[in-house]
Design an enzyme around this catalytic site. Sequence first.
Site, PDB file in Angstrom:
ATOM      1  CB  SER A 596      41.229  36.687  48.435  1.00 62.63           C
ATOM      2  OG  SER A 596      41.647  37.170  49.690  1.00 62.63           O
ATOM      3  CG  ASP A 671      49.302  35.535  49.422  1.00 58.32           C
ATOM      4  OD1 ASP A 671      49.276  36.595  50.086  1.00 58.32           O
ATOM      5  OD2 ASP A 671      48.296  35.048  48.872  1.00 58.32           O
ATOM      6  CG  HIS A 703      46.403  37.952  48.241  1.00 65.66           C
ATOM      7  ND1 HIS A 703      46.146  36.644  48.593  1.00 65.66           N
ATOM      8  CD2 HIS A 703      45.202  38.591  48.291  1.00 65.66           C
ATOM      9  CE1 HIS A 703      44.854  36.502  48.849  1.00 65.66           C
ATOM     10  NE2 HIS A 703      44.261  37.649  48.673  1.00 65.66           N
TER      11      HIS A 703
END
Length: 726
Positions: A596, A671, A703
């Site tokens: 991320s 995602d 995600h």
Amino acid sequence: MKQNTRLWGLLLLWLFSWSAFAQNKLTVNDIYRNGALRARSVDNVNWMKDGRFYTAQNGADIVQYDVTTGQAVQTILDGKSLNINYSNYDFSADEKKLLLTTDFESIYRRSYKAEFFVYDLAAKSLSRLSEGGKQSYATFSPDGSKVAFTRNNNLFFKDLASGKETAVTTTGKFNELIHGSADWVYEEEFSMAQAFEWSPDGSRIAFISFDERKVPEYNMQMWPANALYPTDYRFKYPKAGESNSVVSVSIYDLASGKTTAVELGSETDIYVPRIKWTSMPNTLAVLRLNRLQNKMELLYADAATGKTKLVLEENSKTYLEAEDFDMMVYLKNGKQFIWASEQSGYKHLYLYNNDGKLVRPLTQGNWEVDNFLGVDETAKVPVIYYTSTEVSPLERHFYRIGLDGKNKQQLTAASGANRINLSRDFKYYFCYNNSNKAPLNVKLYQVAGNKLVKVLEENQGLQKAAADFRLSQKEFFTFKTTDGTELNGYFIKPPDFDAGKRYPVLMHVYGGPGSQQVLNTYANGANDLWHNMLAQNGYLVACVDNRGTGARGEAFKKMTYANLGKYEVEDQIAAAKYLGGLPYVDKNRIGIWGWSYGGYMSSLCLLLGNDVFKAAIAVAPVTNWRFYDTIYTERFLQRPQDNPKGYDDYSPVTHADKLKGKFLLIHGTGDDNVHFQNAVALQNALIAANKQFESFYYPDRNHGIYGGITRIHLYQMMTDFILKNL
């Protein structure tokens, strides 16, 4: 004699070799399938009205425990007799009913829907909350006679005595109007999903509505198993600089059925991240935040008329954080409230009169309040309870202090991270402690005298497994960058570490605003175990918290404002150079990985630090902040229209032509948070620059990239990449 000594020596050598051979070596399968490596805890604990008792879920049962002895006194609910599998439970305020959550279905990070059941403890009867389909965020009214919930973008409540279900709103529609539940970006960035609140007397429900008709849609293609064609999933996602939902606040009166709109002013491009009923009659507190999130206003709304007045205002040259409002508590005296603020440069607690006038700071110093746990107003001098970083940014400890700001007392002594579950009457608390010296332990204390009542969990099984697998624990270090900034870090070293050898290093990074990875905690999380596995294969693993991270004050955290990536990457490159200068590190074999924001960092570090880093892995990275959402991105960078250089100068896409080392880019196509579009954009830029790299996508994974054996596949792939390229 010499011959016997020689024989004994050979025997001891054989025994030592056999013992070493018998010890386990970690594998990816162990990390995700070996329960012995997971910490046991005491979960789903609910304090009862009488502070002498608490309840906890024990298998299918809900068991009541006596705090003074720690012993079970009765089974409140025999779950096996219900023929339902519930995952969570909540008591009504009078503790006569239970709300049981079944058939839980996650939507995004915090949102969900489920089937709820109400269990009457006296009648021993079970009833389904609603027959109209799954519900979200079911919540008892204060007197336990009703339950409010949302479904299909509308707000409802049910009268439990009559069984009548009432629709508070009827205009909700997917991708258009939402009542009582948060939209995607509020849920993700303001940490909220439920957007309604019962009034203290149960006569009203306040709720937030989201008109998202002007918010652009994002389209994700999904590939269901055995489907001939992919399907489209479209949802409202405001990217930086684009239109947000127009929010409104309303108050519904149950007796009259009338809905009153709360006045929020003429400016509609605002946020309303929190509402909270006050201790004053018929008064709702509303938090209003401007688009750039550097002006925060506390409004009081009259529940009968909806008229508002400004009570308190905070401004910042950078940004303010709405989550601090969660520490706000109105005192039962009806005259004052406690407020969290960074106005001193560190997050502290303040006492205000209800008219917004400051009475006094309650905590002070060059450290931060981490969590406010409550105020005991029954004492002669009321006492507040909180956790903070006062001992060290790497630790969390439990404190109490008088409402007069005097007689501060530290209640936790054990080093490490201490998480506290305090009883409603402030007489007892659970302490969940772990550190690099010991795994999670759970203890019950009496506040008076800070007396230990009972040890509930020490994780002796985990300690044995850690010894069997020769798990290394964190070793902390600090170093100074060229400008004199001191940064905190830790190592995980091979179990047979030899300072006379030179080791390759894999750095792990997150590095985002206000985050923290370098904490005095036990290394048995999934990433910690993977790092241990790499250490057993001859790697040093290191982690450093760069400028912009949390727990060290406002100046340290907010210096990255309007220029994400610059100082964070400088610090990670400086950390790599520091590590490369250690006598036991091979400076030509330093890699970095992250997920991320950490994937954004690892990508940028490899590109801008191409003479320092040999390899990098980026999982689900942001590669261009123009692709990310309004609330998060604009909080730190302003809008793209206001600050285009802040968006472009430190985008990995901008620097794709600088790639020299080995690069593995991983993303899930499903995602909803950091869109697959980010991976596509970086891949296109790398291809245009004629740079070779590796990439992998996980179909329909979000995600978190999980489901089935996905995580095993992912971490094995990353392991193979590290072993091959570092």
